[in-house]
Design a protein around this motif. Sequence first.
Motif, PDB file in Angstrom:
ATOM      1  N   LEU A  88      39.367  32.755  53.572  1.00 52.49           N
ATOM      2  CA  LEU A  88      39.919  33.881  52.811  1.00 52.49           C
ATOM      3  C   LEU A  88      41.401  33.720  52.499  1.00 52.49           C
ATOM      4  CD1 LEU A  88      38.095  36.876  54.520  1.00 52.49           C
ATOM      5  CD2 LEU A  88      37.619  35.892  52.261  1.00 52.49           C
ATOM      6  N   LYS A  89      42.114  32.935  53.328  1.00 55.29           N
ATOM      7  CA  LYS A  89      43.550  32.818  53.053  1.00 55.29           C
ATOM      8  C   LYS A  89      43.823  32.004  51.786  1.00 55.29           C
ATOM      9  CE  LYS A  89      44.757  29.131  56.291  1.00 55.29           C
ATOM     10  NZ  LYS A  89      44.738  28.947  57.733  1.00 55.29           N
ATOM     11  N   ASN A  90      42.773  31.392  51.226  1.00 55.49           N
ATOM     12  CA  ASN A  90      42.935  30.699  49.943  1.00 55.49           C
ATOM     13  C   ASN A  90      42.746  31.624  48.741  1.00 55.49           C
ATOM     14  OD1 ASN A  90      43.433  28.094  51.043  1.00 55.49           O
ATOM     15  ND2 ASN A  90      41.272  27.973  51.592  1.00 55.49           N
ATOM     16  N   THR A  91      42.467  32.896  48.992  1.00 53.61           N
ATOM     17  CA  THR A  91      42.387  33.861  47.881  1.00 53.61           C
ATOM     18  C   THR A  91      43.761  33.953  47.225  1.00 53.61           C
ATOM     19  OG1 THR A  91      40.828  35.128  49.230  1.00 53.61           O
ATOM     20  CG2 THR A  91      41.681  36.217  47.266  1.00 53.61           C
ATOM     21  N   ASP A  92      43.777  33.986  45.903  1.00 52.61           N
ATOM     22  CA  ASP A  92      45.022  34.138  45.139  1.00 52.61           C
ATOM     23  C   ASP A  92      45.882  35.231  45.774  1.00 52.61           C
ATOM     24  OD1 ASP A  92      46.867  35.226  43.173  1.00 52.61           O
ATOM     25  OD2 ASP A  92      45.773  34.100  41.652  1.00 52.61           O
ATOM     26  N   GLN A  93      47.150  34.921  46.039  1.00 50.42           N
ATOM     27  CA  GLN A  93      47.984  35.887  46.779  1.00 50.42           C
ATOM     28  C   GLN A  93      48.256  37.164  45.989  1.00 50.42           C
ATOM     29  OE1 GLN A  93      51.217  33.291  47.700  1.00 50.42           O
ATOM     30  NE2 GLN A  93      52.429  33.899  45.924  1.00 50.42           N
ATOM     31  N   ASP A  94      47.961  37.174  44.695  1.00 54.00           N
ATOM     32  CA  ASP A  94      48.119  38.402  43.904  1.00 54.00           C
ATOM     33  C   ASP A  94      46.881  39.298  43.969  1.00 54.00           C
ATOM     34  OD1 ASP A  94      50.667  37.663  43.086  1.00 54.00           O
ATOM     35  OD2 ASP A  94      49.904  36.540  41.364  1.00 54.00           O
ATOM     36  N   ILE A  95      45.853  38.862  44.699  1.00 55.40           N
ATOM     37  CA  ILE A  95      44.630  39.660  44.822  1.00 55.40           C
ATOM     38  C   ILE A  95      44.516  40.144  46.271  1.00 55.40           C
ATOM     39  CG2 ILE A  95      42.115  39.700  44.547  1.00 55.40           C
ATOM     40  CD1 ILE A  95      42.455  37.284  42.607  1.00 55.40           C
ATOM     41  N   PRO A  96      44.866  41.405  46.531  1.00 54.12           N
ATOM     42  CA  PRO A  96      44.786  41.916  47.914  1.00 54.12           C
ATOM     43  C   PRO A  96      43.343  41.915  48.424  1.00 54.12           C
ATOM     44  CG  PRO A  96      46.011  43.430  46.486  1.00 54.12           C
ATOM     45  CD  PRO A  96      45.373  42.414  45.598  1.00 54.12           C
ATOM     46  N   LEU A  97      43.200  41.700  49.729  1.00 55.76           N
ATOM     47  CA  LEU A  97      41.899  41.760  50.392  1.00 55.76           C
ATOM     48  C   LEU A  97      41.763  43.096  51.115  1.00 55.76           C
ATOM     49  CD1 LEU A  97      41.954  38.184  51.943  1.00 55.76           C
ATOM     50  CD2 LEU A  97      40.365  38.958  50.195  1.00 55.76           C
ATOM     51  N   VAL A  98      40.596  43.709  51.006  1.00 61.30           N
ATOM     52  CA  VAL A  98      40.310  44.977  51.682  1.00 61.30           C
ATOM     53  C   VAL A  98      39.092  44.743  52.573  1.00 61.30           C
ATOM     54  CG1 VAL A  98      39.628  47.389  51.352  1.00 61.30           C
ATOM     55  CG2 VAL A  98      41.203  46.314  49.719  1.00 61.30           C
ATOM     56  N   PHE A  99      39.226  45.054  53.863  1.00 61.18           N
ATOM     57  CA  PHE A  99      38.133  44.811  54.808  1.00 61.18           C
ATOM     58  C   PHE A  99      37.504  46.113  55.290  1.00 61.18           C
ATOM     59  CE2 PHE A  99      41.038  41.144  55.427  1.00 61.18           C
ATOM     60  CZ  PHE A  99      40.174  40.151  54.986  1.00 61.18           C
ATOM     61  N   VAL A 100      36.167  46.087  55.377  1.00 67.59           N
ATOM     62  CA  VAL A 100      35.383  47.232  55.841  1.00 67.59           C
ATOM     63  C   VAL A 100      34.626  46.767  57.083  1.00 67.59           C
ATOM     64  CG1 VAL A 100      33.563  48.862  55.184  1.00 67.59           C
ATOM     65  CG2 VAL A 100      35.110  47.950  53.427  1.00 67.59           C
TER      66      VAL A 100
END
Length: 290
Positions: A88-100
């Motif tokens: 997941l840390k390779n997700t584009d840094q401009d796209i926030p991650l939201v965890f449920v």
Amino acid sequence: DEYQWKGPFYFIQGADPQFGLMKAWAIGDIKNGDDEWGEEIKLAEQAVQAINKLNPKPKFFVLCGDLIHGMPGTQWRKDQEQDLKNVLKNTDQDIPLVFVSGNHDIGNTPTKETIDNYCKNWGDDYFSFWVGGVFFLVLNSQLYFDSSKCPDLKQVQDVWLNEQLAVAEKHKCKHIIVFQHIPLFLRKPDEDHDYFNLEKSVRQEIMEKFHKAGIKAVFSGHYHRNAGGSYRGLEMVVSSAIGCQLGEDTHGLRVVVVTDEKIVHRYYSLNELSSQGIEKELLDMLAKQN
């Protein structure tokens, strides 16, 4: 600033990467068979790569629970969590991650300890946020499923939720959208209770509360298949898994477009999203400025 409606946008919903389930399911040992998750790593990498290629960029990427398969206290859990974080840390840094939080993240019968542990690893188990005039609520649905070992925590979430819905009313938001792991129901609001939905009286109370608050949609996972239905204008959207499939669907993600008057969504297989991106019909909706 995010209290204001600025025109249509979209986000990506995924669910159940559940590192370890594919092997456990294949060998018929759900409890202890989760000692390999190479396939899930590849699928999660494919999901991240597909999301990174999208243009325009989604406002965020929400993962609706069961991040990993290993239940609290089991052998492979820490390694599964670390491997998922590495992907997941390779997700584009401009796209926030939201965890449920899902049942595998905090246990079928969560405790204060399992929830604290989840929060240390992934962030709060329930919270709210605003994006472009739309109010989003992330809930811990396990507290609705079985809070017998932490009844006080369920009560605290209930009070918080009522406060949040009052805030939403005051701010006159464009839409309210909820994320939770366990669906309220799979197809019909009055269907029988089983492992994949919430108990009927609990469900009825939540559905009424959501309906009164004007919530437009609830997005969930847990079922490892696509499903859904509606209750008095509240849409229940159940998305299949990035990881193990338990039905006829493909590993995939849901693209959710939020317009002035409605919420439009479509489930894409990972292959389709990586090779073709978002279809023209949805892109046209995004291009329409108010």
